[in-house]
Scaffold this active site. Structure first.
Site, PDB file in Angstrom:
ATOM      1  N   LYS A 302       0.878  -1.174  -0.032  1.00  0.00           N
ATOM      2  CA  LYS A 302      -0.063  -0.046  -0.096  1.00  0.00           C
ATOM      3  C   LYS A 302       0.780   1.151  -0.163  1.00  0.00           C
ATOM      4  CE  LYS A 302      -3.752  -1.921   2.914  1.00  0.00           C
ATOM      5  NZ  LYS A 302      -5.019  -1.879   1.938  1.00  0.00           N
ATOM      6  N   ARG A 376     -10.337 -11.458   2.170  1.00  0.00           N
ATOM      7  CA  ARG A 376     -11.438 -12.820   1.696  1.00  0.00           C
ATOM      8  C   ARG A 376     -10.671 -13.900   1.824  1.00  0.00           C
ATOM      9  NH1 ARG A 376     -12.014  -9.522  -3.962  1.00  0.00           N
ATOM     10  NH2 ARG A 376     -11.869  -8.248  -2.205  1.00  0.00           N
TER      11      ARG A 376
END
Length: 525
Positions: A302, A376
């Site tokens: 990120k 997920r």
């Protein structure tokens, strides 16, 4: 979890079910400058109930209109002076509108807080929470008048408890400690209010505090093993509770390549934590939470701006465990299993890569799109394990999953997806009842085509500008039996607040604890 609005917080997938070299250790890597984990927040005001206002208390008046409550302990002259002051201030009793006054009678302070047109449970909770926020520096005892009946008095107590929360355990230069003088909720039905508080609301307040503490802690102190230690401490001695932990060796034997791959770039081993509270003989409600104790993005790292927020990427796990704590401590007649899928997503020479293929516990394979799509991936192994070992009546997963959800709904609503109308409606009703609002988003059939992989059963993301929240939900649903009622809550943006609100001081909000507590009590298979 999401970092910026434009940063999709997919979930980083795992390598394969093969062991991750010799990398994962249960030993936390901590520098000598890390604060001691035994630090505690400053003490909060104790909350009680009475039929009369203590003589030395600052007075909080909850007001549905401009009329001062009849049971306010004021002389005729004091009442007249207060009414004049409120009129001069333009007080209209709007929701959470406040006027704070000193110098009226002997009271150290009198504060009027508006309830708005709807003086029900949520309005009373927020008004009391607003008072807690505004009176944070008040040294005197506090008395709250005007909540209503016993149930509403208990709601006022919960609102005050949520509003007065603070995370200050690492502050050593703040001067004098906050006041611990009591707050008293005053009304004719004090006995009934006390019973409601002890029977349910006190446990909920404790559980939200627990969840917020976990999310506010730096990642140097909360990592998979310490998350589990905090959970064991919170549930110690609570009847009807059992705790199961899978370490990496156990997960390898079960071929949980998805969660193992996410954490293989970190020296802190991944864990799967299950907290079961059995307050009934019904099939359980499984609540599965994303527990990324820090999300750097892995190899798909990120940007640095805002990355500090990723310490809260385990807020879904904190919420489900917190809900189980609330239900267990209040002895709710329900059966729940809270699953925390715990890993730290870090870049490393052994970290997984975009393009890798991983195998989940069920044997299904997934192609990694971005290692910053890790949430997920830890969820699906947790879901498959609880589905196979506990045979739940329904599954609800909770995750700070995507920046797309933040772009769509901000921090006002969590994104809700689901395939079972009864469960979806129950989640919506629980959100409405608790004020933890949700907004339903679609599971479009085209998402299946979008996530077709050339090399695996499914890929977990796409390039370009996709409907990231929907893709994330579809991916999770791919690993769940369509016959099992399932709902997915994307709480990205809801887990942290940049400014104080009546029930949520700045920082971690504990979003989802009250919603899931309410859902477990009300949903019927």
């Amino acid at each position: 979890m999401r970092l910026l609005l434009a940063t999709t917080c997919l979930a980083s997938l795992a390598l394969t079910s093969a062991p991750a070299l010799a990398q994962t250790q249960a030993v936390p890597v901590m520098g000598s400058g890390v604060p001691a984990t035994t630090a505690k927040n400053s003490a909060e005001r104790p909350i009680g109930f009475a039929t009369a206002v203590p003589a030395d208390a600052a007075l909080v008046l909850l007001m549905a209109d401009k009329a001062v409550p009849a049971d306010a302990p004021l002389s005729a002259e004091e009442r007249k002076g207060l009414e004049a002051a409120l009129s001069a201030a333009g007080f209209a009793a709007k929701a959470n509108e406040t006027v704070s006054l000193r110098g009226i009678g002997a009271r150290p302070r009198i504060m009027a807080v508006g309830l708005g047109k709807d003086a029900g449970s949520k309005a009373v909770m927020e008004a009391a929470g607003k008072a807690a926020q505004d009176l944070r520096g008040e040294k005197a005892p506090i008395a709250i008048v005007g909540a209503g009946n016993g149930a509403l008095m208990a709601d006022a107590a919960l609102g005050y408890a949520l509003g007065q929360y603070r995370f200050d355990r690492y502050k050593v230069t703040t001067g004098s400690a906050p006041s611990t003088a009591p707050v008293t909720i005053v009304g004719a039905e004090a006995t009934a209010a006390q019973a409601a508080w002890i029977g349910r609301h006190a446990a909920t307040a404790e559980a939200v505090r627990f969840s917020r503490d976990l999310s506010n802690e730096p990642a140097s102190t909360i990592y998979p093993d310490s998350f589990i230690a905090r959970t064991r401490e919170a549930f110690a001695g609570v009847p009807g509770v059992s705790i199961e932990v899978l370490d990496e060796a156990a997960m390898r034997k079960l071929n949980m390549g998805s969660i193992l791959g996410v954490g293989q770039g970190s020296p802190r081993g991944s864990r799967l934590l299950l907290v079961t509270y059995k307050g009934s003989e019904a099939a359980p409600l499984a609540m599965v939470g994303k527990g990324i104790t820090f999300d750097s993005g892995g190899i798909s790292i990120k940007p640095g701006n805002g990355m500090w927020r990723m310490k809260g990427d385990m807020s879904g796990a904190a919420a489900v465990v917190g809900a189980a704590l609330s239900l267990a401590k209040s002895k709710a007649p329900v059966h729940v299993v809270a699953v925390a899928a715990l890993a730290e997503n870090m870049p490393d020479g052994n970290a997984q890569r975009p393009g890798d293929v991983v195998r989940t516990m069920s044997g299904k394979t997934a192609e990694i799109f971005s290692t910053d799509a890790e949430g997920r991936m830890v969820l699906v192994d947790g879901i498959e394990y609880v589905a196979s070992t506990r045979k739940p009546a329904a599954i609800v997963d909770v995750a700070t999953l995507t920046g797309a959800k933040v772009t769509a709904l901000g921090d006002e609503y969590a994104g809700l997806f689901g395939r079972h109308e009864g469960l979806v409606s129950a989640v919506q009703a629980a959100g409405e009842a608790t004020g933890e609002a949700v907004w339903r988003l679609p599971l479009h059939p085209n998402y299946a085509d979008d996530l077709k992989s050339d090399v695996a059963d499914i890929k977990h993301g796409t390039e370009g500008v996709p409907p990231g929240a929907g893709h994330g939900a579809h991916f999770i649903g791919f690993f769940i039996d369509p016959a099992t009622p399932w709902a997915h809550l994307d709480i990205a943006g809801n887990e942290m607040s940049d400014a104080a609100k009546p029930l949520t001081p700045k920082g971690a909000t504990g979003y989802g604890v009250r919603l899931l507590d309410q859902l477990a009590r009300t949903w019927k298979p």
